[in-house]
Scaffold this motif. Structure first.
Motif, short mmCIF file in Angstrom:
data_model
loop_
_atom_site.label_atom_id
_atom_site.label_comp_id
_atom_site.label_asym_id
_atom_site.label_seq_id
_atom_site.Cartn_x
_atom_site.Cartn_y
_atom_site.Cartn_z
N ALA A 175 70.57 31.50 19.56
CA ALA A 175 69.70 30.53 19.18
C ALA A 175 68.33 31.69 19.27
O ALA A 175 67.18 31.69 18.44
CB ALA A 175 69.53 29.57 20.36
N GLY A 176 68.22 32.76 20.08
CA GLY A 176 67.44 33.73 20.42
C GLY A 176 67.20 34.42 18.80
O GLY A 176 66.31 34.62 18.40
N LEU A 177 68.03 35.47 18.51
CA LEU A 177 68.65 35.73 17.80
C LEU A 177 67.95 34.72 16.34
O LEU A 177 67.45 35.91 15.99
CB LEU A 177 70.27 36.33 17.31
N LEU A 178 68.27 34.00 16.22
CA LEU A 178 68.20 32.71 15.20
C LEU A 178 66.22 32.61 15.24
O LEU A 178 65.62 32.79 13.62
CB LEU A 178 69.01 31.59 14.90
N VAL A 179 65.99 32.18 16.16
CA VAL A 179 63.71 32.10 16.67
C VAL A 179 63.87 33.88 15.80
O VAL A 179 62.87 33.82 14.97
CB VAL A 179 63.64 32.36 17.66
N GLY A 180 64.44 34.91 15.96
CA GLY A 180 63.87 35.94 16.12
C GLY A 180 64.24 36.66 14.94
O GLY A 180 62.77 36.37 14.56
N PHE A 181 65.09 36.44 14.15
CA PHE A 181 65.24 36.36 12.33
C PHE A 181 64.20 35.15 11.65
O PHE A 181 63.73 35.75 10.42
CB PHE A 181 66.55 36.05 11.97
N GLY A 182 63.75 34.44 12.60
CA GLY A 182 63.17 33.08 11.69
C GLY A 182 61.54 33.23 11.85
O GLY A 182 60.69 33.43 10.62
N SER A 183 61.29 34.27 12.72
CA SER A 183 60.05 34.85 13.17
C SER A 183 59.54 35.76 12.27
O SER A 183 58.05 35.97 11.24
CB SER A 183 59.81 35.86 14.72
N ARG A 184 60.49 36.77 11.80
CA ARG A 184 60.26 38.09 11.23
C ARG A 184 60.26 37.11 9.39
O ARG A 184 59.63 37.73 8.80
CB ARG A 184 61.71 38.65 10.96
N MET A 185 61.02 36.81 8.74
CA MET A 185 61.29 35.82 7.84
C MET A 185 60.04 35.34 7.82
O MET A 185 59.03 34.65 6.44
CB MET A 185 62.46 35.00 7.87
N GLY A 186 60.01 34.54 8.34
CA GLY A 186 58.48 33.26 8.42
C GLY A 186 56.66 33.85 8.43
O GLY A 186 56.30 33.40 8.58
N SER A 187 56.66 35.25 8.25
CA SER A 187 55.58 35.85 9.06
C SER A 187 55.18 35.82 10.68
O SER A 187 54.16 35.58 10.20
CB SER A 187 55.14 36.71 8.16
N GLY A 188 55.73 35.25 11.14
CA GLY A 188 55.29 34.78 12.29
C GLY A 188 56.23 33.88 13.00
O GLY A 188 57.32 33.29 12.63
N CYS A 189 55.65 33.67 14.47
CA CYS A 189 56.40 31.99 14.88
C CYS A 189 55.36 30.59 15.40
O CYS A 189 53.97 30.88 14.35
CB CYS A 189 56.74 33.52 16.39
N VAL A 229 52.60 25.28 6.20
CA VAL A 229 53.85 24.81 5.67
C VAL A 229 54.79 25.80 6.71
O VAL A 229 55.74 25.00 6.74
CB VAL A 229 54.26 25.96 4.46
N ALA A 230 54.39 26.72 7.56
CA ALA A 230 55.23 27.74 8.26
C ALA A 230 56.21 26.55 9.65
O ALA A 230 56.60 26.04 9.77
CB ALA A 230 54.88 28.64 9.28
N VAL A 231 55.02 25.39 10.08
CA VAL A 231 54.73 24.97 11.39
C VAL A 231 55.68 23.52 10.85
O VAL A 231 56.86 22.86 11.18
CB VAL A 231 53.66 23.92 11.71
N LEU A 232 55.77 23.01 9.39
CA LEU A 232 56.28 21.76 9.33
C LEU A 232 57.64 22.63 8.62
O LEU A 232 58.56 21.50 9.20
CB LEU A 232 55.33 20.76 7.79
N THR A 233 58.23 23.29 8.58
CA THR A 233 59.46 24.20 8.21
C THR A 233 60.06 24.27 9.41
O THR A 233 61.43 24.08 9.76
CB THR A 233 59.83 25.25 7.81
N PHE A 234 59.25 24.35 10.44
CA PHE A 234 59.71 24.99 12.44
C PHE A 234 60.08 23.63 12.55
O PHE A 234 60.72 23.16 13.15
CB PHE A 234 58.52 25.08 13.04
N LEU A 235 59.20 22.88 12.36
CA LEU A 235 59.73 21.15 12.84
C LEU A 235 60.68 20.38 12.40
O LEU A 235 61.30 19.48 12.67
CB LEU A 235 58.23 20.01 12.92
#
Length: 136
Positions: free
Chosen positions: A83-97, A115-121
């Protein structure tokens, strides 16, 4: 009602610190960006102060309430690491956390952050549904 006051206070402090960083330094309080810049040696004073402040949160809780915050983790260590790796990858891919997009980006009505928050949710809902067998 008093059970929610600590969460309310925490949310208010997050909003206040994010607003102060934006107004005083012109920087968005996105944790992945702050940690990334700290690791690169960019603006180390401000970035280190912000990270140290995050790490001292539980200590401040202990000082205020005379006990550590209750934390229960039921997931396995490999799942937490994935989960930590996926969050880190997603943060970089989404230009932010979630902190940068969710706290400051939504407050600024940034279309990219919406768009990013809707994608997170949506991703979180899908992950819970898959892990608990609601989607087959």
């Amino acid at each position: 009602m008093t059970a929610y006051l600590v969460s309310l206070l925490g949310g208010a402090l997050i909003g206040l610190s994010s607003t102060m960083l934006l107004i005083l330094n012109g920087r968005i309080a996105g944790i992945s960006g702050i940690v990334g810049r700290l690791a690169q040696g960019i603006n180390t004073g401000t970035n280190a102060a912000f990270v140290v402040g995050l790490l001292l949160g539980p200590v401040a809780y202990l000082a205020a309430f005379h006990h550590w915050p209750a934390v229960t983790i039921t997931a396995s260590l490999p799942l937490i690491m994935l989960a930590g790796l996926l969050v880190g990858f997603g943060s970089r891919m989404g230009s932010g956390c979630t902190s940068g997009h969710g706290v400051i980006g939504l407050a600024r009505l940034s279309p990219r952050s919406i768009v990013a928050v809707l994608t997170f949710l949506a991703s979180g809902i899908l992950a819970v549904a898959l892990l608990h067998g609601a989607v087959s």
